[in-house]
Design an enzyme around this catalytic site. Structure first.
Site, PDB file in Angstrom:
ATOM      1  N   ARG A  56       0.847  -1.198   0.000  1.00  0.00           N
ATOM      2  CA  ARG A  56       0.000   0.000   0.000  1.00  0.00           C
ATOM      3  C   ARG A  56       0.882   1.248   0.000  1.00  0.00           C
ATOM      4  NH1 ARG A  56      -2.106  -3.738   3.645  1.00  0.00           N
ATOM      5  NH2 ARG A  56      -4.215  -4.481   3.173  1.00  0.00           N
ATOM      6  N   LYS A  87      -4.205  21.182  17.328  1.00  0.00           N
ATOM      7  CA  LYS A  87      -4.099  22.572  16.872  1.00  0.00           C
ATOM      8  C   LYS A  87      -5.446  23.046  16.332  1.00  0.00           C
ATOM      9  CE  LYS A  87       0.851  22.358  15.883  1.00  0.00           C
ATOM     10  NZ  LYS A  87       1.906  22.499  14.854  1.00  0.00           N
ATOM     11  N   HIS A 106      -3.387   2.457  -6.037  1.00  0.00           N
ATOM     12  CA  HIS A 106      -4.175   1.223  -5.999  1.00  0.00           C
ATOM     13  C   HIS A 106      -3.995   0.421  -7.290  1.00  0.00           C
ATOM     14  CE1 HIS A 106      -6.213   1.824  -2.220  1.00  0.00           C
ATOM     15  NE2 HIS A 106      -6.590   3.033  -2.567  1.00  0.00           N
ATOM     16  N   ARG A 153      -0.974  -1.713  -6.973  1.00  0.00           N
ATOM     17  CA  ARG A 153      -1.246  -2.854  -6.073  1.00  0.00           C
ATOM     18  C   ARG A 153      -2.056  -3.932  -6.794  1.00  0.00           C
ATOM     19  NH1 ARG A 153      -1.560  -4.496  -0.729  1.00  0.00           N
ATOM     20  NH2 ARG A 153      -3.599  -5.086   0.102  1.00  0.00           N
ATOM     21  N   HIS A 168      -3.940  -9.179   2.821  1.00  0.00           N
ATOM     22  CA  HIS A 168      -5.394  -9.211   2.952  1.00  0.00           C
ATOM     23  C   HIS A 168      -5.777  -9.938   4.239  1.00  0.00           C
ATOM     24  CE1 HIS A 168      -6.108  -8.675  -1.647  1.00  0.00           C
ATOM     25  NE2 HIS A 168      -6.090  -7.530  -1.005  1.00  0.00           N
ATOM     26  N   TYR A 220     -10.172 -10.746  -6.869  1.00  0.00           N
ATOM     27  CA  TYR A 220      -9.498 -11.090  -8.125  1.00  0.00           C
ATOM     28  C   TYR A 220     -10.105 -12.325  -8.796  1.00  0.00           C
ATOM     29  CZ  TYR A 220      -6.254  -7.677  -6.328  1.00  0.00           C
ATOM     30  OH  TYR A 220      -5.724  -6.519  -5.851  1.00  0.00           O
TER      31      TYR A 220
END
Length: 385
Positions: free
Chosen positions: A209, A242, A330, A333, A356, A366
């Site tokens: 990632r 902040k 992505h 990946r 995963h 996939y």
């Protein structure tokens, strides 16, 4: 004539206007007098049912006083900042806060918890879907509301969790952007001319990632065993200390426990890492005292972490120069996973390298690649049968 009330009904009587009235004692006032809750209905049975339910809730010690009920916005603020702030990763907290502020407060924020019903939540999700929001976003919001109501029930602020039986419409199948082999070749050629090219090729050869890529340190690489240890992630988040407008880069643990993983270094990747190390040593010499050695594999020319949005822009520019459209982290990946499955690497190995949570996630994501490969393999039967 009013019949004598049955046991457990509380007091029930018929009013002059024809309606039936019932009452249940739910506690004591400050002066010691009984605090009573009243119910009304067209028939005695209507009132009896309401009183029976009230007594059941009282016995569970979770009868809710509507007049003292907080609004949904008040409770969600309490739950988020008091119950969850210190137990969530910064990135997760920011996701929760954004989901609540953007989607929940405008629609239902001013409603009291005791007035909220399941249909209110269902209508919210239906409208979000109509506006084009993804199933993943709606499910995440539902998980947040569900957890907040679990706490509200425990705190006697709500009698039940109204998210339990909502229906969330599934997304239609959306094809992932995967580089074909020719596009990948073009991108790799262009990467040779760019300082960040090694990072792009690394992502395409490991499936990491973006945050994992940009937080990778040299100490995470075992040169002897040729292994990469994925342990952390880099993200830009809001700096709530902040203001909500201020942001900061933080390094935190990986997305899930499964995301902590080991990736073998193939020969081609080994050579890329060697060249990256050599380039970085040259940059250290050129920057001199300005260089901040954070041990990062991929850093700016003075050793600082690369902002995730800057990496996106670099990848976009590189892709356009290569004549390829719609490429993002992505895509790299997904391209790695696709090439791996096309090469015949088993699904379990791909799942572990990708990080995963389960093999089902990999298989579902996939499935089209696996089906194409299965069809290709089955064609070999033509020669045998």
């Amino acid at each position: 004539m009013n019949r004598k009330r049955g046991a457990g009904e509380g007091s029930i009587s018929k009013r002059k206007n024809g309606l039936w009235q019932g009452a249940v004692t739910i506690g004591r006032n400050d002066d010691g007098s009984q605090k009573r809750k009243y119910f009304y209905g067209k028939t005695r049975n209507d009132v009896t049912a309401k009183i029976t339910e009230a007594i059941r809730e009282l016995r569970k010690d979770c009868f809710i006083n509507a007049s003292e009920s907080p609004t949904l916005k008040e409770w969600m603020n309490t739950w988020l900042w008091i119950y969850k702030k210190n137990s969530l990763k910064q990135t997760t907290f920011e996701q929760y806060e954004t989901l609540i502020r953007v989607h929940l407060y405008p629609a239902l924020g001013n409603k009291k918890l005791t007035d909220l019903k399941q249909e209110h939540i269902q209508k919210l999700y239906n409208n979000m879907k109509k506006e084009g929001l993804s199933e993943k976003t709606i499910r995440m919001l539902n998980c947040v509301i569900h957890a907040a109501f679990e706490q509200a029930v425990y705190n006697n602020l709500a009698s039940k969790n109204i998210t339990q039986y909502v229906k969330i419409q599934k997304d239609s199948y959306k094809e992932m952007r995967v580089l074909d082999r020719e596009e990948q070749k073009k991108l790799f050629v262009e990467a040779e001319t760019d300082r960040m090219g090694a990072a792009v090729k690394f992502a395409c050869m490991t499936g990491v990632r973006r945050g994992e890529l940009l937080s990778l340190c040299w100490k995470d690489i075992d040169w002897d065993k040729r292994l990469i240890y994925v342990r952390r992630t880099l993200n830009r988040v809001k700096d709530y200390d902040k203001s909500e407008k201020n942001t900061k880069l933080i390094v935190s643990d990986t997305k899930t426990a499964k995301s902590r993983r080991v990736i073998p270094i193939i020969d081609r990747l080994y050579k890329i890492l060697i060249k990256q190390k050599q380039m970085q040593e040259r940059e250290k010499l050129q920057a001199g005292a300005l260089y901040e050695d954070n041990d990062l594999v991929f850093a700016t020319v003075i050793g600082q972490p690369i902002d995730p949005s800057n990496f996106n822009r670099t990848l976009s520019r590189m892709s356009k120069r290569a004549g390829i459209n719609k490429v993002n982290p992505h895509s790299l990946r997904h391209t790695f996973a696709t090439r791996s499955l096309e090469a015949g690497i088993d699904l379990k190995t791909v799942q572990e390298v990708m990080g995963h949570s389960s093999i089902k996630v990999t298989g579902d994501t996939y499935m089209h690649v696996m089906t194409d490969r299965k069809t290709e393999e089955m064609r070999k039967l033509n020669e045998i049968l």
